[in-house]
Design an enzyme around this catalytic site. Structure first.
Site, mmCIF file in Angstrom:
data_model
loop_
_atom_site.group_PDB
_atom_site.id
_atom_site.type_symbol
_atom_site.label_atom_id
_atom_site.label_comp_id
_atom_site.label_asym_id
_atom_site.label_seq_id
_atom_site.Cartn_x
_atom_site.Cartn_y
_atom_site.Cartn_z
ATOM 1 N N GLY A 143 33.538 19.675 92.561
ATOM 2 C CA GLY A 143 32.846 18.464 92.136
ATOM 3 C C GLY A 143 33.621 17.177 92.312
ATOM 4 N N GLY A 184 25.501 2.738 86.639
ATOM 5 C CA GLY A 184 25.458 1.438 85.968
ATOM 6 C C GLY A 184 24.054 1.110 85.471
ATOM 7 C CD GLU A 202 26.774 -3.706 93.826
ATOM 8 O OE1 GLU A 202 26.755 -2.778 93.008
ATOM 9 O OE2 GLU A 202 27.379 -3.637 94.933
ATOM 10 C CG ASP A 312 29.272 15.704 93.401
ATOM 11 O OD1 ASP A 312 28.173 15.918 93.939
ATOM 12 O OD2 ASP A 312 29.401 15.059 92.340
ATOM 13 C CG MET A 318 29.050 12.574 95.434
ATOM 14 S SD MET A 318 30.341 11.647 94.622
ATOM 15 C CE MET A 318 31.766 12.154 95.577
ATOM 16 C CG LEU A 319 22.139 13.132 94.790
ATOM 17 C CD1 LEU A 319 20.982 12.915 95.754
ATOM 18 C CD2 LEU A 319 21.938 12.297 93.527
ATOM 19 C CG HIS A 443 -9.182 10.382 89.161
ATOM 20 N ND1 HIS A 443 -8.574 9.188 89.466
ATOM 21 C CD2 HIS A 443 -10.097 10.103 88.179
ATOM 22 C CE1 HIS A 443 -9.102 8.221 88.730
ATOM 23 N NE2 HIS A 443 -10.029 8.759 87.941
HETATM 24 P P1 FAD Z 1 30.528 19.389 89.232
HETATM 25 O O1 FAD Z 1 29.260 19.374 88.481
HETATM 26 O O2 FAD Z 1 31.387 18.175 89.167
HETATM 27 O O3 FAD Z 1 31.324 20.655 88.700
HETATM 28 C C1 FAD Z 1 32.611 20.963 89.113
HETATM 29 C C2 FAD Z 1 33.312 21.750 88.032
HETATM 30 O O4 FAD Z 1 34.538 22.255 88.567
HETATM 31 C C3 FAD Z 1 33.697 20.916 86.820
HETATM 32 O O5 FAD Z 1 33.316 21.568 85.634
HETATM 33 C C4 FAD Z 1 35.222 20.814 86.913
HETATM 34 O O6 FAD Z 1 35.820 20.714 85.635
HETATM 35 C C5 FAD Z 1 35.568 22.124 87.595
HETATM 36 N N1 FAD Z 1 36.843 22.116 88.316
HETATM 37 C C6 FAD Z 1 37.324 21.161 89.146
HETATM 38 N N2 FAD Z 1 38.513 21.546 89.663
HETATM 39 C C7 FAD Z 1 38.770 22.776 89.149
HETATM 40 C C8 FAD Z 1 39.833 23.692 89.307
HETATM 41 N N3 FAD Z 1 40.841 23.454 90.133
HETATM 42 N N4 FAD Z 1 39.790 24.842 88.591
HETATM 43 C C9 FAD Z 1 38.758 25.120 87.756
HETATM 44 N N5 FAD Z 1 37.720 24.291 87.597
HETATM 45 C C10 FAD Z 1 37.723 23.143 88.279
HETATM 46 N N6 FAD Z 1 22.929 14.062 89.842
HETATM 47 C C11 FAD Z 1 21.613 14.285 89.942
HETATM 48 O O7 FAD Z 1 21.166 14.911 90.912
HETATM 49 N N7 FAD Z 1 20.744 13.830 88.983
HETATM 50 C C12 FAD Z 1 21.169 13.125 87.917
HETATM 51 O O8 FAD Z 1 20.355 12.733 87.075
HETATM 52 C C13 FAD Z 1 22.547 12.854 87.790
HETATM 53 N N8 FAD Z 1 23.018 12.162 86.747
HETATM 54 C C14 FAD Z 1 24.367 11.946 86.639
HETATM 55 C C15 FAD Z 1 24.812 11.198 85.558
HETATM 56 C C16 FAD Z 1 26.164 10.953 85.403
HETATM 57 C C17 FAD Z 1 26.649 10.132 84.220
HETATM 58 C C18 FAD Z 1 27.087 11.494 86.349
HETATM 59 C C19 FAD Z 1 28.562 11.270 86.169
HETATM 60 C C20 FAD Z 1 26.639 12.227 87.423
HETATM 61 C C21 FAD Z 1 25.268 12.455 87.588
HETATM 62 N N9 FAD Z 1 24.759 13.162 88.666
HETATM 63 C C22 FAD Z 1 23.420 13.365 88.785
HETATM 64 C C23 FAD Z 1 25.643 13.724 89.706
HETATM 65 C C24 FAD Z 1 25.847 15.222 89.444
HETATM 66 O O9 FAD Z 1 26.386 15.404 88.164
HETATM 67 C C25 FAD Z 1 26.766 15.820 90.502
HETATM 68 O O10 FAD Z 1 26.273 15.527 91.793
HETATM 69 C C26 FAD Z 1 26.852 17.328 90.337
HETATM 70 O O11 FAD Z 1 27.303 17.679 89.056
HETATM 71 C C27 FAD Z 1 27.793 17.924 91.392
HETATM 72 O O12 FAD Z 1 27.859 19.298 91.220
HETATM 73 P P2 FAD Z 1 29.114 20.152 91.700
HETATM 74 O O13 FAD Z 1 28.749 21.567 91.414
HETATM 75 O O14 FAD Z 1 29.482 19.779 93.073
HETATM 76 O O15 FAD Z 1 30.330 19.709 90.775
HETATM 77 P P1 NAI Z 2 27.160 4.385 93.155
HETATM 78 O O1 NAI Z 2 27.771 4.634 94.445
HETATM 79 O O2 NAI Z 2 25.738 4.755 92.900
HETATM 80 O O3 NAI Z 2 27.238 2.824 92.801
HETATM 81 C C1 NAI Z 2 28.447 2.146 92.747
HETATM 82 C C2 NAI Z 2 28.147 0.663 92.889
HETATM 83 O O4 NAI Z 2 29.329 -0.043 92.646
HETATM 84 C C3 NAI Z 2 27.675 0.278 94.282
HETATM 85 O O5 NAI Z 2 26.544 -0.538 94.155
HETATM 86 C C4 NAI Z 2 28.869 -0.455 94.867
HETATM 87 O O6 NAI Z 2 28.506 -1.442 95.796
HETATM 88 C C5 NAI Z 2 29.468 -1.061 93.614
HETATM 89 N N1 NAI Z 2 30.888 -1.373 93.675
HETATM 90 C C6 NAI Z 2 31.880 -0.661 94.284
HETATM 91 N N2 NAI Z 2 33.071 -1.248 94.068
HETATM 92 C C7 NAI Z 2 32.825 -2.340 93.294
HETATM 93 C C8 NAI Z 2 33.643 -3.331 92.718
HETATM 94 N N3 NAI Z 2 34.968 -3.326 92.879
HETATM 95 N N4 NAI Z 2 33.061 -4.309 91.980
HETATM 96 C C9 NAI Z 2 31.712 -4.325 91.793
HETATM 97 N N5 NAI Z 2 30.892 -3.399 92.310
HETATM 98 C C10 NAI Z 2 31.436 -2.408 93.040
HETATM 99 O O7 NAI Z 2 28.137 5.062 92.092
HETATM 100 P P2 NAI Z 2 27.952 5.398 90.548
HETATM 101 O O8 NAI Z 2 26.846 4.612 89.956
HETATM 102 O O9 NAI Z 2 29.304 5.302 89.968
HETATM 103 O O10 NAI Z 2 27.506 6.907 90.605
HETATM 104 C C11 NAI Z 2 28.357 7.890 91.213
HETATM 105 C C12 NAI Z 2 27.563 9.017 91.803
HETATM 106 O O11 NAI Z 2 26.951 9.787 90.791
HETATM 107 C C13 NAI Z 2 26.478 8.514 92.719
HETATM 108 O O12 NAI Z 2 26.875 8.818 94.033
HETATM 109 C C14 NAI Z 2 25.262 9.270 92.355
HETATM 110 O O13 NAI Z 2 24.840 10.035 93.445
HETATM 111 C C15 NAI Z 2 25.665 10.178 91.205
HETATM 112 N N6 NAI Z 2 24.713 9.948 90.132
HETATM 113 C C16 NAI Z 2 23.413 10.302 90.336
HETATM 114 C C17 NAI Z 2 22.462 10.043 89.393
HETATM 115 C C18 NAI Z 2 21.059 10.387 89.681
HETATM 116 O O14 NAI Z 2 20.810 11.135 90.620
HETATM 117 N N7 NAI Z 2 20.092 9.897 88.916
HETATM 118 C C19 NAI Z 2 22.787 9.422 88.111
HETATM 119 C C20 NAI Z 2 24.190 9.064 88.015
HETATM 120 C C21 NAI Z 2 25.090 9.346 88.990
#
Ligand code: FAD
Ligand code: NAI
Length: 464
Positions: A143, A184, A202, A312, A318-319, A443
């Site tokens: 991740g 954000g 931004e 990720d 990163m979804l 509908h």
């Molecule tokens: P992760 O979910 O990051 O899981 C990786 C795991 O590996 C973690 O538990 C970590 O602790 C563990 N790990 C890492 N290194 C090691 C190691 N060496 N040994 C053992 N364990 C380890 N995505 C969406 O699609 N929809 C959303 O609504 C959404 N909302 C988000 C909201 C927030 C606030 C954030 C931060 C992210 C959001 N995302 C969302 C993004 C989503 O969380 C990630 O894309 C997703 O979790 C990635 O999955 P992954 O399996 O690659 O890794």
């Molecule tokens: P992001 O990539 O979505 O947005 C970061 C923003 O910060 C961009 O608009 C960028 O131009 C701006 N930025 C970068 N450097 C800056 C600076 N120095 N000053 C001001 N602005 C700056 O990243 P975010 O929101 O941190 O999310 C991270 C990842 O988590 C995303 O890639 C997203 O895919 C995933 N995520 C997905 C969600 C969902 O699917 N609903 C919800 C939350 C996170």
């Protein structure tokens, strides 16, 4: 086979890792999944998708009651107050239920959960909590974590990241969000609805990079109407703490006179970076690219035979759902089946109100590739949205001018996150806009706007 020998060890139990583990076990592989957290589910279930959606839902209910929106439907409230502790309780309950659910699924499918941090000791072995394990194959699904911003050090009190922003014990008076991306805007929405004044800083000229141009403009218009103060083309150059406040120094992105913004809380949300630190990749013969990601081919193979990577930690959006689909595909490949992910059709959703969603090419990307036809339909013309007073937004379909094949679908609508599934399915099946236009939609539903946008591709929507 010794207890510590496996067909497959997956490092990371996020949506990529845990899904891969369950599928691999279902297909008969002796599988283990390592995670350094106390609970399974990774970022998504513990500090990402799920807790943020719990707070988005709760804060939406609060705002509806508090703003008088409910009263307009004849639902009167009195003595309304915010119980932030209970709201956090609901968030924690959601996390507990779902992470416990993965633990149950691991037991049910006989996936062994190895607790601790994994590091490679060779290309066929790792060490976890002082114990050695070997496997025929490994999947790295570690991740990502928050990208830090030099000069704005996260203390998790006044300067927070997405994890500490989920846990604030008090609603800030003023919150500055650095980065107008997904985190954000989602977490900014939560605290704005609960009473904070939210300023979004931004760096780029517009919020939500990567999304369709019309969607970015419409989203900014709506967020400003909701009370967000959005300052684009602005960069933060430093942060200083003064009493209980944080003083941020900002200046135009292209350079110019500096000014300051005073905030109670600052959220750093400028993106995420892959987790590979402490994995000792070199011992497995692996290296990362310049962005710190692990490169893979279409079958998720890294440069080292027997080591795969998903989610990720690899290039691409990163979804959670991208990680999950890759988890299923890699497990199927390792079990000798065919596993494919169509990376051209990965929907993305921002869970604000209204929601923002898209799949495929933006209009700008499609036009750069050739001639296109575009159909757009406003949510105001959709009977259900209008009745529900959810008239903000639109659906837009971009189709190839000659073949009519749908290249991209973008929308701003209260339930866009649910509506986009239809567009993804249509694109997966290579649908034309005509196919969508002549598919009967129930509908009254918001989804009828998708049908009407498809009808608009040939200039023949009914309700505008
Ligand atoms: P992760 O979910 O990051 O899981 C990786 C795991 O590996 C973690 O538990 C970590 O602790 C563990 N790990 C890492 N290194 C090691 C190691 N060496 N040994 C053992 N364990 C380890 N995505 C969406 O699609 N929809 C959303 O609504 C959404 N909302 C988000 C909201 C927030 C606030 C954030 C931060 C992210 C959001 N995302 C969302 C993004 C989503 O969380 C990630 O894309 C997703 O979790 C990635 O999955 P992954 O399996 O690659 O890794
Ligand atoms: P992001 O990539 O979505 O947005 C970061 C923003 O910060 C961009 O608009 C960028 O131009 C701006 N930025 C970068 N450097 C800056 C600076 N120095 N000053 C001001 N602005 C700056 O990243 P975010 O929101 O941190 O999310 C991270 C990842 O988590 C995303 O890639 C997203 O895919 C995933 N995520 C997905 C969600 C969902 O699917 N609903 C919800 C939350 C996170």
């Amino acid at each position: 086979m010794a207890d510590t020998d496996f067909d497959l060890i997956i490092i990371g139990s996020g949506p990529g890792g845990y899904v891969a583990a369950i599928r691999a076990a279902q297909l008969g592989l002796k599988t283990a999944c390592v995670d350094s957290r106390d609970t399974l589910g990774g970022t998504c279930l513990n500090v990402g998708c799920i807790p943020s959606k719990a707070l988005l839902h709760a804060s939406e209910l609060y705002e509806e009651a508090h703003s008088g929106a409910l009263a307009k439907w004849g639902v009167k409230t009195s003595g309304l107050e915010l119980d932030l502790g209970a709201m956090h309780g609901a968030r924690l309950e959601a996390i507990k239920g779902l992470t416990g659910g993965i633990e149950f699924l691991f037991r049910k499918n006989k996936v062994e959960w190895l607790k601790g941090h994994a590091k490679f000791t060779a290309k066929d072995s790792i060490e976890v909590a002082g114990k050695a394990y070997r496997a025929k194959n490994f999947v790295i699904a570690t991740g990502s974590s928050v990208t830090p911003l030099p000069g704005v050090e996260i203390d998790h009190q006044r300067i927070v990241d997405s994890t500490s922003a989920l846990e604030l014990a008090k609603v800030p008076g003023t919150m500055v969000v650095i980065g107008g991306g997904v985190i954000g805007l989602e977490l900014g929405s939560v605290w704005r609805r609960l009473g904070a004044s939210v300023i979004v800083v931004e760096y780029l000229d517009q919020i939500l990079p990567g999304m369709d141009g019309d969607v970015r403009k419409e989203a900014a218009r709506i967020f400003k109407k909701q009370g967000f103060d959005i300052r684009t083309a602005t960069k933060v150059t430093g942060a200083a703490k003064k009493g209980k406040k944080v003083i941020l120094t900002v200046e135009p992105a292209k350079g110019g006179a500096a000014s300051t913004i005073e905030a109670d809380t600052v959220l750093v949300s400028i993106g995420r970076r892959p987790n590979t630190e402490g994995l000792d990749l070199a011992k497995a013969g692996l290296a990362t690219n310049k962005a710190g990601q692990i490169e893979v081919d279409r079958d998720f193979k890294t440069s080292v035979p027997g080591i795969y990577a998903i989610g990720d930690v690899t290039p691409g959006p990163m979804l959670a759902h991208k990680a999950e689909d890759e988890g299923i595909a890699v497990a199927e490949i390792l079990a000798g089946q065919i596993g494919i992910v169509n990376h051209e059709v990965i929907p993305s959703v921002v869970y604000t109100m209204p929601e923002i969603a898209g799949v495929g090419l933006t209009e700008e990307e499609a036009r750069a590739q050739g001639e296109v036809k575009v159909g757009k339909f406003p949510m105001m013309g959709n009977s259900r949205a209008k009745t529900n007073r959810e008239g903000d937004g639109f659906v837009k379909i971009i189709a190839d001018a000659k073949s009519d094949r749908v290249l991209g679908v973008w929308m701003v609508a209260s339930v866009a996150g649910t509506m986009i599934a239809e567009a993804a399915l249509a694109m997966e099946f290579g649908a034309t806009s005509e196919d969508i236009a002549y598919t009967c939609h129930a509908h009254p539903t918001h989804s009828e706007a998708v049908k009407e946008a498809a009808m608009a591709v040939t200039g023949k929507p009914i309700h505008v």
